[in-house]
Design a protein around this motif. Structure first.
Motif, short mmCIF file in Angstrom:
data_model
loop_
_atom_site.label_atom_id
_atom_site.label_comp_id
_atom_site.label_asym_id
_atom_site.label_seq_id
_atom_site.Cartn_x
_atom_site.Cartn_y
_atom_site.Cartn_z
N THR A 132 114.70 -0.14 32.49
CA THR A 132 115.98 -0.72 32.89
C THR A 132 115.92 -2.24 32.95
OG1 THR A 132 116.50 1.26 34.19
CG2 THR A 132 117.75 -0.74 34.68
N ASN B 263 113.66 -4.35 31.65
CA ASN B 263 113.35 -4.95 30.35
C ASN B 263 114.56 -4.96 29.42
OD1 ASN B 263 110.69 -5.62 30.91
ND2 ASN B 263 109.88 -3.67 30.19
N LYS B 264 115.36 -3.89 29.50
CA LYS B 264 116.55 -3.81 28.66
C LYS B 264 117.51 -4.95 28.97
CE LYS B 264 119.05 -1.61 25.61
NZ LYS B 264 118.61 -1.49 24.21
N ILE B 265 117.69 -5.24 30.25
CA ILE B 265 118.59 -6.32 30.66
C ILE B 265 117.97 -7.69 30.35
CG2 ILE B 265 119.81 -7.37 32.61
CD1 ILE B 265 119.85 -4.61 33.90
N ARG C 151 116.05 -8.56 27.99
CA ARG C 151 116.13 -8.90 26.57
C ARG C 151 117.50 -9.41 26.15
NH1 ARG C 151 112.47 -4.40 25.91
NH2 ARG C 151 114.21 -2.95 25.70
N SER C 152 118.50 -9.23 27.01
CA SER C 152 119.86 -9.66 26.64
C SER C 152 120.11 -11.14 26.89
CB SER C 152 120.89 -8.83 27.42
OG SER C 152 120.84 -9.12 28.81
N ASN C 153 119.28 -11.80 27.73
CA ASN C 153 119.50 -13.21 28.03
C ASN C 153 118.21 -13.83 28.58
OD1 ASN C 153 120.47 -15.75 29.30
ND2 ASN C 153 122.49 -14.92 28.80
N THR C 154 117.94 -15.04 28.16
CA THR C 154 116.68 -15.70 28.56
C THR C 154 116.64 -16.09 30.04
OG1 THR C 154 117.56 -17.84 27.84
CG2 THR C 154 116.24 -16.61 26.25
N ASP D 74 122.79 -0.02 28.55
CA ASP D 74 123.68 -0.77 27.65
C ASP D 74 125.13 -0.49 28.01
OD1 ASP D 74 121.77 -2.06 26.17
OD2 ASP D 74 121.69 -0.56 24.59
N ILE E 63 126.10 -2.15 31.36
CA ILE E 63 126.25 -3.59 31.19
C ILE E 63 127.59 -3.93 30.54
CG2 ILE E 63 125.37 -5.63 29.97
CD1 ILE E 63 122.57 -4.47 30.28
N ALA E 64 127.92 -3.20 29.47
CA ALA E 64 129.18 -3.45 28.76
C ALA E 64 130.37 -3.21 29.66
CB ALA E 64 129.25 -2.56 27.52
N ILE F 177 130.57 -6.04 32.39
CA ILE F 177 131.05 -7.30 31.81
C ILE F 177 132.56 -7.24 31.57
CG2 ILE F 177 130.99 -8.73 29.72
CD1 ILE F 177 128.00 -8.23 29.59
#
Length: 222
Positions: A61, A63-65, A67-70, A203, A206-207, A210
Motif C-alpha cells: 500500500t 509503496n504504491k502511493i 511511487r505516484s509522487n516524489t 489505485d 487514490i483516484a 482525488i
C-alpha cells in the motif's frame, strides 16, 4: 469445433479473471477543514502510513502511493518494529527531525458482506431471426442444414443462468494531517468491492479521493 469452444472458454475465463481484479470504489463521506486546503499547504515531504497489521499489505500500500509522487515517503522506513515502544512525542520528534510537513494515513475501518441477485441472460434471442431464416428452407438447398447444426451446438453458450453473488465491501478511511498546523485537514471514507488485488484497490481509492478533493475545493480543478 472443439478448438473454437476451447478458445471461447479461455476468453470467458480471462474476462472473469480481469473483472475480479478490478476494485469498484465510491466515496461514502468526507470532511475538510474550512480554513485549510491541501493545495495551500504546499507540502514538500509527506509521510504515508498504512495502518494494517499485515506487514506485506502495509508495504504494498505505502509503496504504491510513494511511487505516484516524489514528496511521498513510506512510514516503515521511519516508524517500524525498532521504535514501536517510543512515546507519541518521540515519534513526532522523528518526523520533525526528518522535515516532514504532512502525513497521509489509510486504515481499514470495517468490512461488510452484501448478497446480490444476478439475473440470467439469453443472448440467443438476438439470433432468432437467423435461425428462422435458415430453418424455413429459403437457403436450405444452398447450404443444407450446416448452420442449423452449428447453431444448435452453440445455443447453450448464449445463455447464462441467474445466480446469487456475495460481495465483500471494504471501508477505508483516508486522513490528511498538516504537521505544520498540527491538525487534521481532510478525511474521507471510501467503499471498495471486489477488492482482490491490493495494488489495484489502492489505485482506485487514490483516484476516488482525488476526485472528491477536487469537488470540495481541497485540490484545484484539472
Amino acid at each position: 469445433m472443439n478448438n473454437l469452444k476451447k478458445i471461447l472458454s479461455l476468453v470467458l475465463l480471462s474476462t472473469i479473471f480481469l473483472m475480479s481484479c478490478v476494485s469498484n470504489t465510491s466515496i461514502v463521506n468526507s470532511w475538510r477543514d474550512s480554513e485549510t486546503t491541501v493545495a495551500n499547504q504546499e507540502f514538500k515531504k509527506v509521510l504515508i502510513v498504512a495502518l494494517v497489521k499485515d506487514e506485506a499489505t502495509r508495504r504494498i500500500t505505502e509503496n504504491k502511493i510513494v511511487r505516484s509522487n516524489t514528496i511521498f515517503h513510506s512510514s516503515f522506513l521511519f516508524l517500524n518494529g525498532t521504535n514501536l515502544e517510543l512515546t507519541k512525542a518521540q515519534k513526532l520528534k522523528i518526523l520533525e527531525d526528518e522535515n516532514f510537513d504532512g502525513v497521509v494515513t489509510m486504515r481499514l475501518v470495517s468490512t461488510e458482506k452484501e448478497t446480490n441477485y444476478i439475473p440470467g441472460t439469453n443472448t440467443s434471442l438476438y439470433f432468432g431471426g437467423m435461425g428462422g431464416l435458415y430453418g424455413n428452407g429459403m437457403y436450405g438447398g444452398l447450404y443444407g442444414n450446416g448452420f442449423g447444426n452449428w447453431y444448435g451446438a452453440y445455443a447453450n453458450n448464449f445463455y447464462t443462468p441467474s445466480y446469487y453473488q456475495e460481495t465483500t465491501n471494504y471501508f477505508v478511511e483516508t486522513n490528511i494531517f498538516s504537521l505544520k498546523q498540527n491538525k487534521l485537514i481532510w478525511t474521507g471514507t471510501t467503499k471498495s468491492s471486489n477488492a482482490t488485488d491490493v495494488a489495484l484497490t489502492v489505485d482506485s481509492i487514490i483516484a476516488t479521493v482525488i476526485t472528491e478533493m477536487r469537488k470540495d475545493g481541497s485540490l484545484p480543478k484539472k
